[in-house]
Design a protein around this motif. Structure first.
Motif, PDB file in Angstrom:
ATOM      1  N   ASP A  19      41.240  41.397  25.155  1.00 45.21           N
ATOM      2  CA  ASP A  19      40.197  40.850  26.069  1.00 45.21           C
ATOM      3  C   ASP A  19      40.435  42.048  27.828  1.00 45.21           C
ATOM      4  O   ASP A  19      40.300  41.610  28.983  1.00 45.21           O
ATOM      5  N   GLN A  20      40.664  42.936  27.926  1.00 45.64           N
ATOM      6  CA  GLN A  20      40.764  44.468  28.725  1.00 45.64           C
ATOM      7  C   GLN A  20      39.661  44.046  29.041  1.00 45.64           C
ATOM      8  O   GLN A  20      40.101  44.336  30.550  1.00 45.64           O
ATOM      9  N   PHE A  21      38.660  44.449  28.581  1.00 48.82           N
ATOM     10  CA  PHE A  21      37.093  44.439  29.375  1.00 48.82           C
ATOM     11  C   PHE A  21      36.895  42.945  28.979  1.00 48.82           C
ATOM     12  O   PHE A  21      36.808  43.101  27.668  1.00 48.82           O
ATOM     13  N   THR A  22      35.439  42.958  29.097  1.00 46.68           N
ATOM     14  CA  THR A  22      34.684  42.316  28.020  1.00 46.68           C
ATOM     15  C   THR A  22      32.795  43.062  28.993  1.00 46.68           C
ATOM     16  O   THR A  22      32.488  44.221  29.372  1.00 46.68           O
ATOM     17  N   THR A  23      31.756  43.644  27.732  1.00 42.85           N
ATOM     18  CA  THR A  23      30.806  44.089  27.494  1.00 42.85           C
ATOM     19  C   THR A  23      30.258  43.384  28.839  1.00 42.85           C
ATOM     20  O   THR A  23      29.738  42.235  28.710  1.00 42.85           O
ATOM     21  N   VAL A  24      29.126  44.267  29.777  1.00 43.73           N
ATOM     22  CA  VAL A  24      27.795  43.616  30.143  1.00 43.73           C
ATOM     23  C   VAL A  24      26.749  43.105  29.713  1.00 43.73           C
ATOM     24  O   VAL A  24      26.072  41.794  30.442  1.00 43.73           O
ATOM     25  N   SER A  25      26.460  44.248  28.499  1.00 47.20           N
ATOM     26  CA  SER A  25      25.378  43.715  28.081  1.00 47.20           C
ATOM     27  C   SER A  25      25.163  43.925  26.719  1.00 47.20           C
ATOM     28  O   SER A  25      26.302  43.544  26.420  1.00 47.20           O
ATOM     29  N   ALA A  26      24.498  42.721  25.339  1.00 46.98           N
ATOM     30  CA  ALA A  26      24.353  42.891  24.682  1.00 46.98           C
ATOM     31  C   ALA A  26      24.436  44.050  23.580  1.00 46.98           C
ATOM     32  O   ALA A  26      23.423  44.487  23.765  1.00 46.98           O
ATOM     33  N   ALA A  48      26.880  39.988  24.615  1.00 45.03           N
ATOM     34  CA  ALA A  48      27.347  39.909  26.377  1.00 45.03           C
ATOM     35  C   ALA A  48      28.857  39.451  26.492  1.00 45.03           C
ATOM     36  O   ALA A  48      28.656  38.301  26.112  1.00 45.03           O
ATOM     37  N   GLY A  49      29.483  39.693  26.999  1.00 49.70           N
ATOM     38  CA  GLY A  49      30.735  39.005  27.591  1.00 49.70           C
ATOM     39  C   GLY A  49      32.547  39.529  26.064  1.00 49.70           C
ATOM     40  O   GLY A  49      33.238  38.707  26.197  1.00 49.70           O
ATOM     41  N   SER A  50      31.382  39.856  25.088  1.00 48.99           N
ATOM     42  CA  SER A  50      32.338  40.806  23.842  1.00 48.99           C
ATOM     43  C   SER A  50      33.781  41.069  23.981  1.00 48.99           C
ATOM     44  O   SER A  50      33.601  42.279  25.409  1.00 48.99           O
ATOM     45  N   ASN A  51      35.303  40.771  23.769  1.00 49.02           N
ATOM     46  CA  ASN A  51      36.138  41.376  24.364  1.00 49.02           C
ATOM     47  C   ASN A  51      36.266  43.492  23.890  1.00 49.02           C
ATOM     48  O   ASN A  51      36.137  43.191  22.833  1.00 49.02           O
ATOM     49  N   VAL A 109      28.857  51.946  26.256  1.00 45.10           N
ATOM     50  CA  VAL A 109      29.046  50.228  26.409  1.00 45.10           C
ATOM     51  C   VAL A 109      29.932  50.793  27.490  1.00 45.10           C
ATOM     52  O   VAL A 109      30.490  50.911  28.636  1.00 45.10           O
ATOM     53  N   GLN A 110      29.343  49.509  28.292  1.00 43.37           N
ATOM     54  CA  GLN A 110      29.496  49.084  29.582  1.00 43.37           C
ATOM     55  C   GLN A 110      30.502  47.989  29.774  1.00 43.37           C
ATOM     56  O   GLN A 110      30.304  47.272  28.951  1.00 43.37           O
ATOM     57  N   MET A 111      31.480  49.048  30.214  1.00 41.09           N
ATOM     58  CA  MET A 111      32.825  47.369  30.522  1.00 41.09           C
ATOM     59  C   MET A 111      32.119  46.931  31.941  1.00 41.09           C
ATOM     60  O   MET A 111      31.110  46.520  32.609  1.00 41.09           O
TER      61      MET A 111
END
Length: 637
Positions: A499-506, A571-574, A515-517
């Motif tokens: 979970d270094q980042f999560t996605t902003v949008s689905a 959204a919020g995917s690792n 892909v936006q972090m």
């Protein structure tokens, strides 16, 4: 030592010639004058010195260093090689041998070079001639700077010292009457001790010549350079370094170099000496290594007994104008001339002094009333009708605003100088200087960023200092090519941080391109690479990215992993960066990023195939000097 009369003859016609039959001692201009005056007061000439009281005065002394031979008395080029410490003029001033004194200190064995009119003069002085160690004088000679009533390149010369293994130096001077001084200082170059024989075999260094745009400081904006040197692609030296590149470029410029760079001999190459803007572009677009000349443009009719040769004296049959040919186009029958005197006219015969070429001007001459020059184009930023030149001046003076430049090879392409010419300061060595582990670059010299470290300093074509970021490399070794699968990602303690980042949008469509972090991407992330993104089925999709900016990766995958139309990712995917994520293609794999701060890494190596091993897992650190890890191969057969 006084002049030995046995070394000289004076003919009844006034020819003063060197024989070397005596002590073969070189003499000063003052000693030559005294010798002639001593003969001139003899009652009767005798032997091979046919000069006495009945003859006209042979010479006149303005100072101890300025002597004029009066008609018909004269020396030739060979005699001039044995006279020093001043100047000798003759033919009523139409011929001048100017005195050159080189002072300073150089390493033992140095053979100074004198460049005149873009050519290295043949050396008769070896490692020194007419020296005076007590005065730090390395060399005293005379150089012919005027003949036929026309100066040789405006009496300009350049003195060079470029012995491999020593620091390089050069000094430009305009000679004249008496002595002119050049100062040369060299020392041992401790970062250039590889032999010429070894450097001749180096094949790991290449240069893309001409206008180059490179982002050296990794700020997202390219800077402009006139070269782009790279390291790699060959076999010698085995592990090339930035200092090896420095040595190789010194090899190119060494005395006697046969290597061609930018279309000229390496020993004549200097780098960018000036730049200027231009407009009114006509004909073929200017290109790297083009030569351009400017001066008086003479449009001619049919050339007979030609062609004209570059550098020869030409005269006008009606105007008595005189000059030297800067460029000649036999096909289109025209000349660009460095005019020294007179005003060329239409319908007058132009005669070449050495070629015997002859033609009549077919239109009114245009261009400069006097002077001119020629340049070698090292880089050009051309916009179609205007742009900027970066050049090495080959001969003459830099052009002024509104001067027309003619392509030297055919005179059919022209540009016009637009504005002020800016001179540039040169480094005696092409690449600049070396500390042994880094370089301080010469003006406008570009190097492939992957070959640089944060200790290197380059200067772009605006003379702005550009410092590379600290590129560091992490290496995983101990691998078996074609068998081991390697994954390096961020560490969370002893585990992989997914979970270094999560996605902003689905993500709900196929062929996603970005892909936006949820936060900015750290600048130590490799410029291209892979990320792992978990979809709603829990699969860690491996996505290739071609770049990133701020918080967004640009996706370049075309293997189906970028298709989220069937299985989405909320959204919020690792997401995590997979710094290395591949099947090993050699005994080691690595990635390079810009050092930001120490980064904890998780390393995993697996081989479940023909020679299976137990999963190897460890942690490591990408630090200020990079980092490494070696896989431990515990058999699982």
């Amino acid at each position: 030592m006084a002049l030995d009369a046995s070394d000289w003859t004076v003919s009844a016609g006034g020819d003063i010639r060197w024989t070397g039959a005596g002590t073969a001692t070189n003499v000063t201009v003052l000693e030559m004058h005294r010798f002639l005056q001593d003969l001139a007061d003899d009652a009767v000439a005798s032997g091979d010195d046919l000069l006495d009281i009945t003859d006209v005065t042979p010479s006149d002394r303005a100072t101890d260093n300025i002597v004029a031979l009066l008609p018909p008395y004269n020396i030739d080029d060979t005699a001039a090689q044995h006279i020093f410490d001043g100047s000798v003029s003759q033919d009523g001033g139409d011929t001048l041998y100017s005195g050159l004194v080189v002072v300073g200190s150089v390493e033992a064995g140095t053979q100074l070079q004198i460049v005149q009119d873009n050519a290295v003069l043949p050396s008769y002085w070896g490692t020194g001639l007419n020296e005076d160690a007590t005065q730090n004088i390395l060399l005293r000679v005379m150089i012919k700077t005027r003949e036929g009533g026309v100066d040789v390149d405006g009496k300009r010369v350049r003195v060079r010292a470029s012995e491999l293994g020593d620091t390089y130096a050069e000094f430009s001077a305009t000679l004249g009457s008496g002595n002119s001084t050049a100062a040369i200082f060299t020392g041992a170059d401790l970062n250039n001790q590889t032999s010429a024989a070894a450097l001749a075999n180096y094949d790991q260094f290449n240069n893309v010549e001409g206008y180059q745009q490179i982002d050296i400081n990794a700020d997202g904006s390219d800077e402009d350079y006139y070269a782009k040197w790279s390291i790699g692609g060959g076999t010698t030296p085995n592990v090339p370094s930035i200092n090896d590149l420095y040595e190789y470029t010194k090899y190119i410029q060494r005395r006697g170099s046969a290597t061609t760079v930018y279309g000229i001999a390496g020993e004549l190459f200097r780098g960018v000496t000036a730049q200027w803007d231009y407009d009114a572009e006509s004909g073929a677009a200017p290109a790297t290594t083009d030569k351009h000349s400017w001066g008086t443009f003479l449009d001619l009719g049919t050339i007979s007994s030609g062609p004209y040769t570059v550098g020869e004296i030409v005269t006008g049959g009606t105007s008595n104008a005189k000059g030297r040919v800067l460029s000649a186009d036999a096909t289109n029958e025209s000349l660009v001339v460095y005019t020294e005197s007179g005003t060329w006219q239409i319908s007058e015969t132009v005669t070449g002094a050495s070629s015997g070429a002859s033609a009549t001007t077919s239109s009114s001459p245009v261009g400069q009333a006097v002077g001119g020059g020629e340049s070698l184009l090292l880089a050009v930023d051309d916009n179609g009708s205007d742009g900027t030149f970066w050049v090495q001046l080959l001969r003459g003076n830099n052009p002024a605003n509104d001067v027309v430049l003619y392509k030297s090879s055919d005179h059919t392409a022209t540009v016009t100088v637009d504005g002020t010419v800016t001179g540039r300061t040169l480094s005696p060595s092409l690449l600049g200087t070396s500390t042994g582990s880094s370089v301080i670059g010469g003006f406008g010299v570009g190097i492939e960023p992957t070959a640089l470290t944060a200790q290197d300093q380059l200067f772009d074509l605006t003379n702005t200092l550009r410092v590379p970021p600290n590129n560091v490399t992490f290496v995983v070794s101990g691998l078996v090519s074609g068998e081991d699968r390697v994954l390096v990602g961020p560490a969370d303690g002893d585990s992989l941080k997914v979970d270094q980042f999560t996605t902003v949008s689905a993500l709900t469509t196929d062929n996603i391109t970005s892909v936006q972090m949820n936060t900015s991407i750290p600048t130590d992330t490799p410029s291209t690479g892979t990320i792992r993104l978990f979809d709603n089925d829990g699969i860690a999709r491996r996505l290739d990215y071609s770049s990133y900016s701020a918080d967004t990766f640009t996706i370049s995958s075309t293997n189906g992993n970028e298709d989220f139309g069937t299985v989405n990712a909320d959204a919020g995917s690792n997401v995590f960066i997979s710094y290395i994520d591949k099947l090993a293609s050699g005994p080691s794999e690595s990635f390079t990023g810009v050092y930001l701060s120490d980064r904890a890494l998780f390393i995993r190596v697996r081989d479940g195939g023909g020679t299976p091993i137990k999963t190897f897992e460890t942690t490591g650190t990408l630090g200020l000097a990079g980092g490494s890890s070696t896989a431990i191969r515990t058999s699982d057969a």
